[in-house]
Scaffold this active site. Structure first.
Site, PDB file in Angstrom:
ATOM      1  N   ASN A  84      -9.875  -5.625   3.026  1.00  0.00           N
ATOM      2  CA  ASN A  84      -8.780  -6.263   2.264  1.00  0.00           C
ATOM      3  C   ASN A  84      -8.491  -5.550   0.947  1.00  0.00           C
ATOM      4  N   GLY A 113      -8.341 -19.798  14.273  1.00  0.00           N
ATOM      5  CA  GLY A 113      -8.968 -18.501  14.584  1.00  0.00           C
ATOM      6  C   GLY A 113      -9.427 -17.747  13.352  1.00  0.00           C
ATOM      7  N   HIS A 114      -9.677 -18.455  12.262  1.00  0.00           N
ATOM      8  CA  HIS A 114      -9.995 -17.834  10.962  1.00  0.00           C
ATOM      9  C   HIS A 114     -11.312 -17.060  11.016  1.00  0.00           C
ATOM     10  N   ARG A 133      -7.026 -22.035   8.725  1.00  0.00           N
ATOM     11  CA  ARG A 133      -6.220 -21.147   9.572  1.00  0.00           C
ATOM     12  C   ARG A 133      -6.828 -21.140  10.976  1.00  0.00           C
ATOM     13  N   ASP A 144      14.096   1.759  11.199  1.00  0.00           N
ATOM     14  CA  ASP A 144      13.031   1.085  11.948  1.00  0.00           C
ATOM     15  C   ASP A 144      12.150   2.124  12.650  1.00  0.00           C
ATOM     16  N   TYR A 174      -1.833 -10.726  14.725  1.00  0.00           N
ATOM     17  CA  TYR A 174      -1.751  -9.541  13.847  1.00  0.00           C
ATOM     18  C   TYR A 174      -2.832  -8.536  14.208  1.00  0.00           C
ATOM     19  N   ILE A 181       0.840  -1.197   0.000  1.00  0.00           N
ATOM     20  CA  ILE A 181       0.000   0.000   0.000  1.00  0.00           C
ATOM     21  C   ILE A 181       0.880   1.254   0.000  1.00  0.00           C
ATOM     22  N   THR A 210      -6.857  -1.564  10.158  1.00  0.00           N
ATOM     23  CA  THR A 210      -7.555  -2.597   9.381  1.00  0.00           C
ATOM     24  C   THR A 210      -8.905  -2.929  10.004  1.00  0.00           C
ATOM     25  N   ASP A 211      -9.823  -3.399   9.187  1.00  0.00           N
ATOM     26  CA  ASP A 211     -11.121  -3.838   9.713  1.00  0.00           C
ATOM     27  C   ASP A 211     -10.978  -5.109  10.563  1.00  0.00           C
ATOM     28  N   GLU A 212      -9.801  -5.771  10.481  1.00  0.00           N
ATOM     29  CA  GLU A 212      -9.628  -7.020  11.234  1.00  0.00           C
ATOM     30  C   GLU A 212      -9.659  -6.796  12.742  1.00  0.00           C
ATOM     31  N   LYS A 223      -2.676  -4.727  15.856  1.00  0.00           N
ATOM     32  CA  LYS A 223      -3.220  -3.526  15.212  1.00  0.00           C
ATOM     33  C   LYS A 223      -4.230  -2.846  16.136  1.00  0.00           C
ATOM     34  N   LEU A 225      -3.840 -13.584  -0.322  1.00  0.00           N
ATOM     35  CA  LEU A 225      -4.674 -14.478  -1.136  1.00  0.00           C
ATOM     36  C   LEU A 225      -4.557 -14.250  -2.648  1.00  0.00           C
ATOM     37  N   VAL A 256      -6.533 -23.487  -0.502  1.00  0.00           N
ATOM     38  CA  VAL A 256      -7.714 -22.778   0.011  1.00  0.00           C
ATOM     39  C   VAL A 256      -7.970 -23.274   1.436  1.00  0.00           C
TER      40      VAL A 256
HETATM   41  P1  NAD Z   1       3.264  -4.813   3.532  1.00  0.00           P
HETATM   42  O1  NAD Z   1       3.613  -5.966   4.395  1.00  0.00           O
HETATM   43  O2  NAD Z   1       3.184  -4.992   2.054  1.00  0.00           O
HETATM   44  O3  NAD Z   1       4.322  -3.641   3.785  1.00  0.00           O
HETATM   45  C1  NAD Z   1       4.763  -3.283   5.073  1.00  0.00           C
HETATM   46  C2  NAD Z   1       5.966  -2.342   4.921  1.00  0.00           C
HETATM   47  O4  NAD Z   1       6.363  -1.924   6.240  1.00  0.00           O
HETATM   48  C3  NAD Z   1       7.183  -3.010   4.286  1.00  0.00           C
HETATM   49  O5  NAD Z   1       7.755  -2.153   3.319  1.00  0.00           O
HETATM   50  C4  NAD Z   1       8.124  -3.238   5.457  1.00  0.00           C
HETATM   51  O6  NAD Z   1       9.496  -3.228   5.088  1.00  0.00           O
HETATM   52  C5  NAD Z   1       7.776  -2.062   6.344  1.00  0.00           C
HETATM   53  N1  NAD Z   1       8.115  -2.297   7.750  1.00  0.00           N
HETATM   54  C6  NAD Z   1       7.816  -3.406   8.498  1.00  0.00           C
HETATM   55  N2  NAD Z   1       8.316  -3.268   9.741  1.00  0.00           N
HETATM   56  C7  NAD Z   1       8.902  -2.038   9.794  1.00  0.00           C
HETATM   57  C8  NAD Z   1       9.573  -1.325  10.817  1.00  0.00           C
HETATM   58  N3  NAD Z   1       9.748  -1.841  12.038  1.00  0.00           N
HETATM   59  N4  NAD Z   1      10.044  -0.083  10.533  1.00  0.00           N
HETATM   60  C9  NAD Z   1       9.891   0.442   9.291  1.00  0.00           C
HETATM   61  N5  NAD Z   1       9.294  -0.202   8.292  1.00  0.00           N
HETATM   62  C10 NAD Z   1       8.789  -1.430   8.524  1.00  0.00           C
HETATM   63  O7  NAD Z   1       1.915  -4.243   4.121  1.00  0.00           O
HETATM   64  P2  NAD Z   1       0.676  -3.537   3.390  1.00  0.00           P
HETATM   65  O8  NAD Z   1      -0.270  -4.569   2.943  1.00  0.00           O
HETATM   66  O9  NAD Z   1       1.171  -2.521   2.427  1.00  0.00           O
HETATM   67  O10 NAD Z   1      -0.001  -2.806   4.644  1.00  0.00           O
HETATM   68  C11 NAD Z   1       0.397  -1.506   5.034  1.00  0.00           C
HETATM   69  C12 NAD Z   1      -0.430  -1.064   6.234  1.00  0.00           C
HETATM   70  O11 NAD Z   1      -1.813  -1.086   5.917  1.00  0.00           O
HETATM   71  C13 NAD Z   1      -0.265  -1.957   7.460  1.00  0.00           C
HETATM   72  O12 NAD Z   1      -0.240  -1.127   8.596  1.00  0.00           O
HETATM   73  C14 NAD Z   1      -1.503  -2.825   7.441  1.00  0.00           C
HETATM   74  O13 NAD Z   1      -1.865  -3.234   8.756  1.00  0.00           O
HETATM   75  C15 NAD Z   1      -2.521  -1.873   6.851  1.00  0.00           C
HETATM   76  N6  NAD Z   1      -3.648  -2.504   6.133  1.00  0.00           N
HETATM   77  C16 NAD Z   1      -3.398  -3.412   5.131  1.00  0.00           C
HETATM   78  C17 NAD Z   1      -4.475  -3.973   4.443  1.00  0.00           C
HETATM   79  C18 NAD Z   1      -4.255  -4.947   3.305  1.00  0.00           C
HETATM   80  O14 NAD Z   1      -5.230  -5.525   2.793  1.00  0.00           O
HETATM   81  N7  NAD Z   1      -3.022  -5.177   2.840  1.00  0.00           N
HETATM   82  C19 NAD Z   1      -5.788  -3.607   4.778  1.00  0.00           C
HETATM   83  C20 NAD Z   1      -5.992  -2.673   5.801  1.00  0.00           C
HETATM   84  C21 NAD Z   1      -4.906  -2.124   6.459  1.00  0.00           C
HETATM   85  P1  TYD Z   2      -5.198 -12.870   3.431  1.00  0.00           P
HETATM   86  O1  TYD Z   2      -4.860 -12.380   2.067  1.00  0.00           O
HETATM   87  O2  TYD Z   2      -4.126 -13.508   4.254  1.00  0.00           O
HETATM   88  O3  TYD Z   2      -5.860 -11.643   4.192  1.00  0.00           O
HETATM   89  P2  TYD Z   2      -6.573 -11.588   5.658  1.00  0.00           P
HETATM   90  O4  TYD Z   2      -6.365 -12.862   6.367  1.00  0.00           O
HETATM   91  O5  TYD Z   2      -5.830 -10.479   6.285  1.00  0.00           O
HETATM   92  O6  TYD Z   2      -8.013 -11.310   5.382  1.00  0.00           O
HETATM   93  O7  TYD Z   2      -6.378 -13.920   3.325  1.00  0.00           O
HETATM   94  C1  TYD Z   2      -7.619 -13.570   2.718  1.00  0.00           C
HETATM   95  C2  TYD Z   2      -8.551 -14.765   2.857  1.00  0.00           C
HETATM   96  O8  TYD Z   2      -8.019 -15.847   2.076  1.00  0.00           O
HETATM   97  C3  TYD Z   2      -8.651 -15.304   4.272  1.00  0.00           C
HETATM   98  O9  TYD Z   2     -10.000 -15.742   4.513  1.00  0.00           O
HETATM   99  C4  TYD Z   2      -7.701 -16.484   4.301  1.00  0.00           C
HETATM  100  C5  TYD Z   2      -7.775 -17.008   2.866  1.00  0.00           C
HETATM  101  N1  TYD Z   2      -6.524 -17.641   2.378  1.00  0.00           N
HETATM  102  C6  TYD Z   2      -6.574 -18.947   1.836  1.00  0.00           C
HETATM  103  O10 TYD Z   2      -7.648 -19.586   1.768  1.00  0.00           O
HETATM  104  N2  TYD Z   2      -5.409 -19.500   1.412  1.00  0.00           N
HETATM  105  C7  TYD Z   2      -4.213 -18.852   1.472  1.00  0.00           C
HETATM  106  O11 TYD Z   2      -3.170 -19.439   1.070  1.00  0.00           O
HETATM  107  C8  TYD Z   2      -4.179 -17.523   2.002  1.00  0.00           C
HETATM  108  C9  TYD Z   2      -2.885 -16.763   2.101  1.00  0.00           C
HETATM  109  C10 TYD Z   2      -5.378 -16.963   2.445  1.00  0.00           C
END
Ligand code: NAD
Ligand code: TYD
Length: 336
Positions: free
Chosen positions: A179, A275-276, A273, A59, A150, A12, A125-127, A154, A190, A206
């Protein structure tokens, strides 16, 4: 405006940094990233020569570094995305999630407090809301009830951010998004995992019955929401972002296979998973109303476009998957 983005080399973050540099010509962006397994400077290689962009390798939990950076760069606003972000990794090994997501956020908040930053957007996150049954939507008032290390980390960082607002007057805004999918997503989540496996004719793992529901949003829509929260959000408030695109995992996996012309026989149902969470679904009415924000992408079209991006950028994800992530993949999926 001098903006600090943390985690800008991730999925992101890299989409966000690119958007800010393109759409806010007067802004300067400093990107603080530790370059964990998920951080990839290649994601922003096209910006390396941009005079309004600076990358700092470090960091967020390093107090002296963060304090010095905020002062030296005269940071006026922070978009805090740096985090450990993958649920399955948090189940295998939770400690680093507490270190980065909880302690790292506190260190950053403290530095923001000391230097008087004008806006601090904590990207969550909504999680944190836990799981929904078949009905209903998460609103900003839904109680926090996280299921995984995780999401618990958060939730802890969200509460710290809000507490720094109430106690010290740091102008925090917390965003909670559903997501994301789109370009540059690390191929452990996923959608990119399924695309990468299908393209190599590997099994598509899956979890459980595949009927868990996630509410998908394109990363660009999320990034526009984050900018709206930065520019128009009220301090101390929480904003949900989502695009009303609930889909079952299995339906997404089938769509990926269809787009790639691969057979459904690649699907493997594997142990669920622990606690899914069963279902996530977001009520984003507050963000629509107060931030004048609305998502622009429609899921099926944008998923097709995303699949095309991964097909066209095979060297990008192949490099990632051949490196250290190989060990994680074997640990996570080895026995199934
Ligand atoms: P990502 O794992 O792709 O990227 C995380 C980045 O943070 C990486 O570049 C990593 O090097 C950096 N990082 C990790 N630990 C660090 C530290 N201690 N100091 C500095 N940098 C560090 O994650 P993402 O999917 O891009 O998510 C970004 C943010 O958005 C997160 O806070 C996540 O909780 C939140 N978020 C993600 C989603 C999603 O669907 N991906 C949805 C809602 C919220
Ligand atoms: P994920 O991308 O890990 O996002 P989150 O758990 O943060 O929602 O997973 C999305 C959904 O897909 C989740 O219900 C778990 C499922 N999943 C699988 O079924 N297989 C996989 O290999 C992965 C990574 C996720």
């Amino acid at each position: 405006m001098n903006l600090l983005v943390t985690g800008g080399c991730g999925f992101i973050g890299s989409n966000l940094v690119r958007m800010v540099l393109a759409e806010r010509p007067g802004w300067r962006v400093v990107n603080l990233d530790k370059l964990t397994y998920a951080g990839n400077p290649e994601n922003l290689a096209d910006q390396a020569a941009n005079p309004r962009y600076r990358f700092v390798h470090g960091d967020v939990a390093d107090g002296p570094l963060v304090g010095e950076l905020l002062r030296q760069e005269r940071i006026e606003a922070v978009l805090h995305l740096a985090a450990e972000s993958h649920v399955d990794r948090s189940i295998l090994s939770a400690a680093v999630f507490i270190e980065t997501n909880v302690r790292g956020t506190q260190v950053l908040l403290e530095a923001a407090r000391e230097t008087g930053v004008g806006r601090f957007v904590h990207v969550s996150t909504d999680e944190v809301y836990g799981s929904l049954g078949p009905e209903g939507l998460f609103t900003e008032e839904t109680p926090l009830d996280p299921s995984s290390p995780y999401s618990a980390s958060k939730a802890g960082s969200d509460l710290l951010a809000l507490a720094y607002g109430r106690t010290f007057g740091v102008p925090v805004v917390v965003t909670r998004c559903s997501n994301n999918y789109g370009p540059y997503q690390f191929p452990e989540k996923l959608i990119p995992l399924m695309i990468a496996n299908a393209l190599r004719d590997l099994p598509l793992p899956v979890y459980g019955d595949g009927l868990n529901v996630r509410d998908w949003i394109h990363v660009e829509d999320h990034c526009r929401g984050l900018l709206a929260a930065l520019e128009r959000g009220r301090a101390g408030e929480v904003y949900n972002f989502g695009a009303a695109s609930e889909r079952r995992n299995l339906d997404i996996v089938r769509q990926v296979l269809e787009r790639l012309g691969k057979p459904e026989s690649l699907i493997r149902f594997v142990t669920d998973r622990p606690g899914h969470d069963r279902r996530y679904a977001i009520d984003a009415a507050k963000a629509r109303r107060e931030l004048s924000w609305a998502p622009a992408h429609r899921f099926e079209e944008a998923l097709a476009e995303t699949v095309r991006w991964y097909v066209a950028h095979r060297p990008w994800w192949e490099r990632i998957l051949s490196g250290a992530s190989r060990d994680y993949y074997d640990r996570q999926y080895g026995g199934r």
